[in-house]
Design a protein around this motif. Structure first.
Motif, short mmCIF file in Angstrom:
data_model
loop_
_atom_site.label_atom_id
_atom_site.label_comp_id
_atom_site.label_asym_id
_atom_site.label_seq_id
_atom_site.Cartn_x
_atom_site.Cartn_y
_atom_site.Cartn_z
N TYR A 7 0.86 -1.19 0.00
CA TYR A 7 0.00 0.00 0.00
C TYR A 7 0.88 1.23 0.00
CZ TYR A 7 -3.73 -3.25 1.03
OH TYR A 7 -4.62 -4.29 0.96
N TYR A 8 0.90 1.89 -1.14
CA TYR A 8 1.70 3.12 -1.27
C TYR A 8 1.16 3.90 -2.45
CZ TYR A 8 5.65 6.19 -0.53
OH TYR A 8 6.41 7.29 -0.22
N TRP A 9 1.55 5.16 -2.53
CA TRP A 9 1.13 5.95 -3.68
C TRP A 9 1.94 5.54 -4.90
CZ3 TRP A 9 1.71 8.15 1.21
CH2 TRP A 9 0.53 8.63 1.79
N ASP A 10 1.50 6.07 -6.03
CA ASP A 10 2.15 5.78 -7.29
C ASP A 10 3.39 6.66 -7.47
OD1 ASP A 10 2.10 4.26 -9.43
OD2 ASP A 10 0.39 5.20 -10.43
N LEU A 11 4.28 6.65 -6.51
CA LEU A 11 5.48 7.50 -6.52
C LEU A 11 6.62 6.66 -5.95
CD1 LEU A 11 4.08 10.77 -4.91
CD2 LEU A 11 5.18 10.65 -7.15
N PRO A 12 7.84 6.93 -6.37
CA PRO A 12 8.92 6.05 -5.89
C PRO A 12 9.29 6.22 -4.41
CG PRO A 12 9.80 7.74 -7.38
CD PRO A 12 8.30 7.87 -7.41
N PHE A 13 9.37 7.40 -3.95
CA PHE A 13 9.95 7.82 -2.66
C PHE A 13 10.22 6.71 -1.63
CE2 PHE A 13 9.61 10.36 1.38
CZ PHE A 13 10.81 11.02 1.21
#
Ligand SMILES: N[C@@H](CCC(=O)N[C@@H](CS)C(=O)NCC(=O)O)C(=O)O
Length: 229
Positions: A7-13
């Motif tokens: 579960y994470y946003w569509d961003l690499p960070f």
């Protein structure tokens, strides 16, 4: 059968620390948007966590939060942890260092936007020191420009974390490539070698095609870009 849900946003960070690992070991996983859990359900899941990333492990029906804990768990599951106790501790320390750098580069999760003075103090003070810390760790464990890994002859979670930190940073902000090259030349090539690993490369190509140079998103990314570009 599915192994994990991330579960994470569509961003690499912070997500790429987990995603690069899952790709490396060819785990079967789905990425779900962080908002499926955060913030409404954060307190309702088993083993609640304050913020994404969350990893759901299907076989144990367990949620894990805190990026370093997730990576250490996966490292153990897939035998990507150093065998010696002292080197094992250095692997954890490396992941925690990565997380500290993420906090610092986003000015403590975007609490305050960057201004020229504070940014330059960071870019020419603490950031090179962080890079030198990783470089020294690598050299102490026999890292060469074309072979070896951060903590010895075999890849470990520490290499995945190092590439997720500095590989992503210089991809998103190519201006920082010179900083990395000057302060940590062996880490620069290590990141390239990790990013070129057979299961990681196609994932990064897809991600970078879809999201370009996107890093952490939000106002803090805009503030960073204003400073760097
Ligand atoms: N120490 C946590 C930090 C998690 C974290 O700060 N996540 C960010 C996104 S990368 C977030 O969603 N922050 C919002 C919040 O803390 O409420 C970890 O390493 O996983």
């Amino acid at each position: 059968m599915l192994d994990y849900k991330l579960y994470y946003w569509d961003l690499p960070f912070r997500g790429n620390f987990i995603q690069l690992f899952l790709e490396e070991v060819e785990a079967k996983y789905e990425r779900h948007d962080a908002t499926d859990i955060y913030p409404e359900r954060s307190l309702k899941i088993k083993n609640p966590g304050m913020a994404p990333p969350y990893l759901y492990e299907c076989k144990s029906k367990t949620y894990f939060a805190q990026m370093p804990a997730i990576l250490m768990h996966l490292g153990r599951e897939y035998d990507y942890l150093p065998k010696r106790a002292d080197t094992h501790t250095i692997a954890l320390k490396t992941i925690l260092d990565c997380n500290d750098v993420l906090m610092e580069i986003t000015n403590f999760n975007g609490m305050v936007m960057w201004e020229k003075g504070s940014w330059e103090e960071f870019r020419y003070g603490r950031l090179p020191d962080w890079m030198k810390i990783f470089e020294k760790t690598g050299l102490e464990h026999g890292l060469k420009s074309d072979q070896g890994f951060l903590l010895g002859a075999t890849p470990s979670v520490a290499d995945i974390a190092t590439a997720a930190l500095f590989g992503t940073l210089v991809h998103s902000f190519p201006e920082l490539q010179t900083d990395l090259q000057e302060n940590a030349p062996h880490i620069a090539t290590l990141c390239q070698r990790v990013e070129a690993r057979p299961h990681i490369r196609p994932f990064l190509e897809r991600q970078r095609q879809q999201h370009g140079k996107g890093y952490c998103g939000g106002q803090i990314e805009r503030s960073l870009r204003k400073m760097i570009e």
